[in-house]
Design a protein around this motif. Structure first.
Motif, PDB file in Angstrom:
ATOM      1  N   ASN A 191      51.428  19.417  19.803  1.00 25.68           N
ATOM      2  CA  ASN A 191      51.759  19.831  21.164  1.00 25.68           C
ATOM      3  C   ASN A 191      52.694  18.818  21.826  1.00 25.68           C
ATOM      4  OD1 ASN A 191      51.750  21.176  23.610  1.00 25.68           O
ATOM      5  ND2 ASN A 191      49.533  21.290  23.777  1.00 25.68           N
ATOM      6  N   ARG A 192      52.384  17.541  21.657  1.00 27.27           N
ATOM      7  CA  ARG A 192      53.229  16.496  22.258  1.00 27.27           C
ATOM      8  C   ARG A 192      54.628  16.503  21.653  1.00 27.27           C
ATOM      9  NH1 ARG A 192      49.665  11.056  23.470  1.00 27.27           N
ATOM     10  NH2 ARG A 192      47.725  12.069  24.097  1.00 27.27           N
ATOM     11  N   ILE A 193      54.704  16.705  20.348  1.00 26.70           N
ATOM     12  CA  ILE A 193      56.012  16.712  19.689  1.00 26.70           C
ATOM     13  C   ILE A 193      56.848  17.883  20.188  1.00 26.70           C
ATOM     14  CG2 ILE A 193      57.150  17.056  17.454  1.00 26.70           C
ATOM     15  CD1 ILE A 193      54.743  15.474  16.229  1.00 26.70           C
ATOM     16  N   ARG A 194      56.238  19.060  20.324  1.00 28.91           N
ATOM     17  CA  ARG A 194      56.978  20.219  20.822  1.00 28.91           C
ATOM     18  C   ARG A 194      57.490  19.985  22.238  1.00 28.91           C
ATOM     19  NH1 ARG A 194      54.168  26.077  21.433  1.00 28.91           N
ATOM     20  NH2 ARG A 194      53.286  25.040  23.266  1.00 28.91           N
ATOM     21  N   SER A 195      56.722  19.230  23.021  1.00 26.36           N
ATOM     22  CA  SER A 195      57.122  18.922  24.396  1.00 26.36           C
ATOM     23  C   SER A 195      57.982  17.667  24.486  1.00 26.36           C
ATOM     24  CB  SER A 195      55.869  18.753  25.270  1.00 26.36           C
ATOM     25  OG  SER A 195      55.094  19.923  25.273  1.00 26.36           O
ATOM     26  N   LYS A 196      58.356  17.122  23.308  1.00 28.87           N
ATOM     27  CA  LYS A 196      59.197  15.922  23.226  1.00 28.87           C
ATOM     28  C   LYS A 196      58.533  14.716  23.893  1.00 28.87           C
ATOM     29  CE  LYS A 196      63.430  18.701  23.087  1.00 28.87           C
ATOM     30  NZ  LYS A 196      63.403  18.750  21.620  1.00 28.87           N
ATOM     31  N   LEU A 197      57.212  14.643  23.758  1.00 24.52           N
ATOM     32  CA  LEU A 197      56.452  13.515  24.286  1.00 24.52           C
ATOM     33  C   LEU A 197      56.019  12.556  23.182  1.00 24.52           C
ATOM     34  CD1 LEU A 197      54.175  15.420  26.847  1.00 24.52           C
ATOM     35  CD2 LEU A 197      56.270  14.134  27.321  1.00 24.52           C
ATOM     36  N   ALA A 198      56.378  12.863  21.934  1.00 25.51           N
ATOM     37  CA  ALA A 198      56.037  12.002  20.803  1.00 25.51           C
ATOM     38  C   ALA A 198      57.091  12.199  19.717  1.00 25.51           C
ATOM     39  CB  ALA A 198      54.649  12.339  20.260  1.00 25.51           C
ATOM     40  N   PRO A 199      57.337  11.172  18.882  1.00 26.79           N
ATOM     41  CA  PRO A 199      58.326  11.298  17.800  1.00 26.79           C
ATOM     42  C   PRO A 199      57.939  12.387  16.805  1.00 26.79           C
ATOM     43  CG  PRO A 199      57.713   8.995  18.157  1.00 26.79           C
ATOM     44  CD  PRO A 199      56.753   9.823  18.958  1.00 26.79           C
ATOM     45  N   GLU A 200      58.929  13.069  16.244  1.00 22.63           N
ATOM     46  CA  GLU A 200      58.664  14.175  15.326  1.00 22.63           C
ATOM     47  C   GLU A 200      57.932  13.738  14.070  1.00 22.63           C
ATOM     48  OE1 GLU A 200      61.897  16.699  14.388  1.00 22.63           O
ATOM     49  OE2 GLU A 200      62.424  17.124  16.481  1.00 22.63           O
ATOM     50  N   ASP A 201      58.150  12.500  13.614  1.00 21.90           N
ATOM     51  CA  ASP A 201      57.524  12.079  12.361  1.00 21.90           C
ATOM     52  C   ASP A 201      56.042  11.743  12.519  1.00 21.90           C
ATOM     53  OD1 ASP A 201      57.808   9.740  13.812  1.00 21.90           O
ATOM     54  OD2 ASP A 201      58.497   8.540  12.104  1.00 21.90           O
ATOM     55  N   TRP A 202      55.547  11.725  13.742  1.00 22.64           N
ATOM     56  CA  TRP A 202      54.136  11.391  13.944  1.00 22.64           C
ATOM     57  C   TRP A 202      53.194  12.418  13.308  1.00 22.64           C
ATOM     58  CZ3 TRP A 202      52.481   9.032  19.308  1.00 22.64           C
ATOM     59  CH2 TRP A 202      53.012   7.740  19.400  1.00 22.64           C
ATOM     60  N   LEU A 203      53.590  13.679  13.276  1.00 28.21           N
ATOM     61  CA  LEU A 203      52.688  14.701  12.755  1.00 28.21           C
ATOM     62  C   LEU A 203      52.353  14.435  11.293  1.00 28.21           C
ATOM     63  CD1 LEU A 203      51.134  17.247  13.454  1.00 28.21           C
ATOM     64  CD2 LEU A 203      53.119  18.590  12.769  1.00 28.21           C
ATOM     65  N   GLN A 204      53.345  14.116  10.490  1.00 29.51           N
ATOM     66  CA  GLN A 204      53.088  13.811   9.084  1.00 29.51           C
ATOM     67  C   GLN A 204      52.529  12.403   8.907  1.00 29.51           C
ATOM     68  OE1 GLN A 204      53.207  16.015   6.636  1.00 29.51           O
ATOM     69  NE2 GLN A 204      53.794  17.557   8.167  1.00 29.51           N
ATOM     70  N   LYS A 205      52.997  11.483   9.711  1.00 31.80           N
ATOM     71  CA  LYS A 205      52.550  10.094   9.599  1.00 31.80           C
ATOM     72  C   LYS A 205      51.073   9.949   9.944  1.00 31.80           C
ATOM     73  CE  LYS A 205      53.889   5.447  11.172  1.00 31.80           C
ATOM     74  NZ  LYS A 205      54.828   4.693  12.050  1.00 31.80           N
ATOM     75  N   TYR A 206      50.620  10.731  10.923  1.00 25.91           N
ATOM     76  CA  TYR A 206      49.217  10.668  11.364  1.00 25.91           C
ATOM     77  C   TYR A 206      48.557  12.037  11.172  1.00 25.91           C
ATOM     78  CZ  TYR A 206      51.092   6.500  13.665  1.00 25.91           C
ATOM     79  OH  TYR A 206      51.706   5.302  13.934  1.00 25.91           O
ATOM     80  N   TRP A 207      48.631  12.544   9.962  1.00 22.07           N
ATOM     81  CA  TRP A 207      48.171  13.907   9.674  1.00 22.07           C
ATOM     82  C   TRP A 207      46.699  14.108  10.021  1.00 22.07           C
ATOM     83  CZ3 TRP A 207      50.341  18.335   9.384  1.00 22.07           C
ATOM     84  CH2 TRP A 207      49.719  19.426   8.763  1.00 22.07           C
ATOM     85  N   VAL A 208      45.864  13.104   9.831  1.00 21.99           N
ATOM     86  CA  VAL A 208      44.436  13.248  10.150  1.00 21.99           C
ATOM     87  C   VAL A 208      44.132  12.790  11.575  1.00 21.99           C
ATOM     88  CG1 VAL A 208      43.729  13.006   7.750  1.00 21.99           C
ATOM     89  CG2 VAL A 208      43.833  10.972   9.213  1.00 21.99           C
ATOM     90  N   GLY A 209      45.176  12.486  12.339  1.00 22.09           N
ATOM     91  CA  GLY A 209      45.002  12.033  13.714  1.00 22.09           C
ATOM     92  C   GLY A 209      45.422  10.584  13.871  1.00 22.09           C
ATOM     93  N   LYS A 210      45.859  10.243  15.054  1.00 24.59           N
ATOM     94  CA  LYS A 210      46.323   8.885  15.337  1.00 24.59           C
ATOM     95  C   LYS A 210      45.188   8.095  15.993  1.00 24.59           C
ATOM     96  CE  LYS A 210      50.309   6.426  17.284  1.00 24.59           C
ATOM     97  NZ  LYS A 210      49.633   5.415  18.110  1.00 24.59           N
ATOM     98  N   VAL A 211      44.629   7.166  15.237  1.00 22.66           N
ATOM     99  CA  VAL A 211      43.519   6.344  15.723  1.00 22.66           C
ATOM    100  C   VAL A 211      44.088   5.186  16.532  1.00 22.66           C
ATOM    101  CG1 VAL A 211      41.518   4.959  15.078  1.00 22.66           C
ATOM    102  CG2 VAL A 211      42.140   6.976  13.718  1.00 22.66           C
ATOM    103  N   GLU A 212      43.674   5.078  17.783  1.00 28.07           N
ATOM    104  CA  GLU A 212      44.195   4.035  18.664  1.00 28.07           C
ATOM    105  C   GLU A 212      43.066   3.136  19.165  1.00 28.07           C
ATOM    106  OE1 GLU A 212      48.203   6.115  20.440  1.00 28.07           O
ATOM    107  OE2 GLU A 212      46.359   6.365  21.605  1.00 28.07           O
TER     108      GLU A 212
END
Length: 726
Positions: free
Chosen positions: A76-97
């Motif tokens: 959702n964030r990537i589609r809204s240009k709120l996150a880099p496009e490569d994040w979806l594949q880079k953090y496929w199981v979710g981005k742990v912060e």
């Protein structure tokens, strides 16, 4: 810490007092620690946390406890240009912060003197559960939305102190990617916790493992399914019996014939018994009468509450049927797991008075009889309260994966066998609640696996044969409902707002062609509007552009909130008036509200359950059982000219309604400028369209066009904002 012991005692001929089940509540304050390891129990516990509750309630607080971005929200964030496009594949199981993977809960309890069976029950915890007793690991459970049970006999110290440790995941990524942990494109924070009650169960063999009560109202009977298990290493023979009594007290109304059961070591058996209840009193939102089934073996006893209620949909009439009669559904949605994110949530979901107000007092004032529990389950106590106050619940499993092409590069597939296991547990946990009337397999999801494999694998387990809702997929049963989400203003999210309220004047209210997975099944609207505002009157991410086009930007929060209530009520009146739907369910009654959210609710003060006054006023009228809809949305009327108006009336009640319909043009201060009246009479569950002529006043300015249906000392009001001009 000592648990409070609750004894459930049932007496049958030949049953000893010692057959009583002992339930020890472990709710209260627990110690808690965090860590990266899944196997090393922390040495020190320097924080405490409430159970039930969430880890963000720990004291001292943990840093970054909610920080996790799911695959869905990344897309959702990537589609809204709120996150880099490569994040979806880079953090496929979710981005742990956050710098942890697990939380560890610890407390002690004193066990009673020895019994044959000892179980730990964790009603709900996320994300995943593992249990140690006195340093010995007892097992793991992957479910986040269902109860888990752990046998304690091998590790328990009878008549002594015991140390219990429960490990949960700090975020969804600790569980296998194909297991359900909750999928939500709009959820921003993911908070772990043991968010439902924890208890110990002590009894002797055979254990009553499950009870299911299925009403048969035509014959005034209940079908009772009992699963017994021998946890011992020697054979056991026992007598199984049941009695039925009113929940709020009174004499027994039915007693079953005792049935003798023989079980080998470790054996499990399921028995079916039919019990006649003379002149059974039915359960409904108008009369939520409850019974209690008391069940006993020679070693165990259990109490099960139920209501004499049957519910289904009918494809021929496209209506819902409650206890064999047409019943129109009116209500809203609760997204509790989004409310968990809210800064004001805190311990409110476990406050009995607050929950009773949320589910009892306010819905009755709003004339709601039906809720969808959406985007995550509720604690068991919530459903108990729904049973008591009389709410019908569409119980949704926490799955939302969208439709084809929603998000570039996004997909999610579930382990079918694991889903079937968890859906079985989900049904087991909820099938005795009369309030639960629909199993909702998923929300806005296109995945044939649900209809082809998951629902068929579990459906027959429910002896009440509740309907299933299957979102964008084909209905799994002949009479199952289909959901419709007519967001008429969705174009305004990213581009021009194409829909105008005046369009409703020429629309017939039928579902858009091709919008439903089936045109022959009963449709149910359970989302509409696309007008969300935060509680402070600011637009959400989904409505900033909508309100800019509706009102401009130089407006006050109060003006936006007033328009929100007005437009939402008008849409509610429209969808109800045309009678194409079994129910109209608005989205959303309770969710989160803070800067950056996608949707929000209608509370002016959620802690005190104070709704925004405009919402309470306009939507309270729009949902009354006798509905009124003026099919007029023109912004102006010309002074001095006669005009014919169409007013549609509907009657949701099973009795005829008659009264007087008044159409008036008034100033905003209430001065009547023009008025006409005519009588009306609507048959039970019927509708009537009236045509009324009114000559517009010579006076100009901002006015209200108001239709009021007076009937039996009650009234329903419909209003249109209009300006009288030359």
């Amino acid at each position: 810490m000592k648990g409070k012991i609750l004894l459930f005692l049932m007496f049958f001929t030949g049953t000893s007092l010692w057959a009583a089940r002992q339930i020890v509540s472990l709710d209260g304050r627990w110690q808690i620690a965090d860590g990266k390891s899944a196997t090393e129990i922390p040495v020190t516990f320097t924080h405490t946390v409430p159970v039930p509750g969430l880890v963000n309630l720990a004291r001292p607080a943990f840093k970054d406890v909610d920080r996790f971005i799911s695959r869905e929200n990344l897309a959702n964030r990537i589609r809204s240009k709120l996150a880099p496009e490569d994040w979806l594949q880079k953090y496929w199981v979710g981005k742990v912060e956050q710098d942890r993977d697990y939380f560890w809960y610890r407390r002690t309890f004193r066990a009673p003197k020895e019994r044959a069976v000892a179980l730990l029950k964790i009603n709900k915890a996320q994300f995943g559960t593992a249990v140690w007793l006195n340093g010995q690991k007892l097992g793991e459970y992957a479910g986040c939305f269902t109860a888990s049970y752990f046998p304690l006999e091998k590790a328990i110290r009878w008549n002594a102190e015991n140390t219990l440790v429960i490990r949960i995941g700090a975020h969804p990524a600790v569980l296998p990617d194909t297991f359900p942990t909750g999928s939500d494109f709009e959820k921003i924070k993911w908070t772990p916790g043991i968010y439902d009650s924890v208890s110990l169960i002590f009894c002797d063999n055979p254990l009553i493992e499950t009870i299911q009560v299925a009403p048969r109202i035509a014959t005034s009977e209940i079908l009772v399914q009992t699963t017994l298990k021998n946890h011992g290493d020697t054979p056991v023979t026992a007598s199984l019996g049941h009695t039925v009594s009113p929940w709020k007290g009174g004499r027994k109304v039915a007693v079953s014939q005792p049935e003798t059961v023989a079980l080998r070591p470790g054996e499990k058996k399921t028995l079916l018994q039919t019990i006649h209840i003379p002149h059974a009193r039915l359960w409904s939102p108008e009369d939520p009468f409850l019974y209690v089934l008391e069940s006993s073996t020679d070693g165990d006893s259990i109490t099960t509450r139920f209501g004499m209620r049957e519910f289904r949909f009918d494809a021929a009439t496209k209506r819902a049927l409650l206890n064999g009669r047409v019943y129109y559904l009116r209500g809203s949605n609760i997204t509790l797991h989004r409310f968990f994110e809210d800064p004001l949530c805190k311990a409110l979901p476990w406050d009995e008075d607050w929950v009773r107000g949320l589910l009892g007092d306010l819905p009755k004032k709003m004339h709601w009889n039906y809720f969808r529990f959406c985007i995550g389950p509720v604690p068991d106590r919530w459903l108990d309260i729904c049973d008591e106050v009389g709410l019908l619940i569409q119980n949704e499993f926490f799955v939302w994966t969208g439709g084809p092409g929603w998000y570039k590069g996004y997909s999610r597939r579930y382990d079918t066998d694991e889903m079937i296991r968890q859906y079985k547990d989900w049904m087991r946990d909820n099938w005795n609640h009369p309030s639960v009337v629909v199993w909702d397999a998923n929300n806005e999801t296109k995945d044939d696996t649900f209809g082809e494999k998951i629902i068929p694998a579990v459906r027959a387990l429910d002896l009440s044969d509740r309907p299933w809702e299957n979102s964008y997929n084909k209905p799994a049963g002949l009479n199952d409902p289909v959901e419709y989400h007519p967001y008429l203003m969705i174009s305004g999210y990213r581009g021009p707002l194409k829909f105008k309220m005046t369009d409703l004047e020429t629309m017939d209210g039928k579902p858009r062609k091709g919008a439903l997975p089936s045109d022959t099944h009963p449709p149910l609207i359970n989302e509409y509007g696309w007008l969300w505002l935060n509680r402070d009157g600011t637009p959400t991410l989904l409505t900033e552009n909508v309100y800019a086009q509706l009102m401009g930007t130089n407006v006050t929060a109060r003006q936006r909130l007033d328009l929100y209530a007005y437009l939402l009520a008008a849409k509610t009146e429209f969808w109800r008036a045309h009678r194409h739907y079994a129910g109209v369910i608005h989205f959303v009654y309770l969710t989160c509200s803070y800067p950056g959210v996608y949707t929000a609710d209608h509370f002016a003060d959620v802690t005190r359950l104070k709704l925004d006054p405009a919402f309470a006023d306009y939507m309270g009228e729009a949902f009354k059982p006798l509905g009124v809809y003026i099919n007029f949305f023109q912004p102006t009327l010309k002074r001095g000219q006669p005009r014919e108006f169409i007013v549609m009336l509907i009657n949701d009640e099973a009795i005829p309604q008659r009264g007087q319909l008044t159409l008036s043009l008034e100033t905003r201060s209430g001065t009547v400028l023009a008025q006409t009246k005519q009588p009306f009479e609507i048959e039970a569950l019927g509708a009537q369209t009236c045509k009324l002529s009114l000559t517009v006043s010579q006076d100009g300015g901002d006015c209200l066009l108001k239709a009021v249906a007076h009937h039996g000392g009650k009234s329903t009001v419909c209003r249109r904002w209009v300006t009288v001009t030359d």
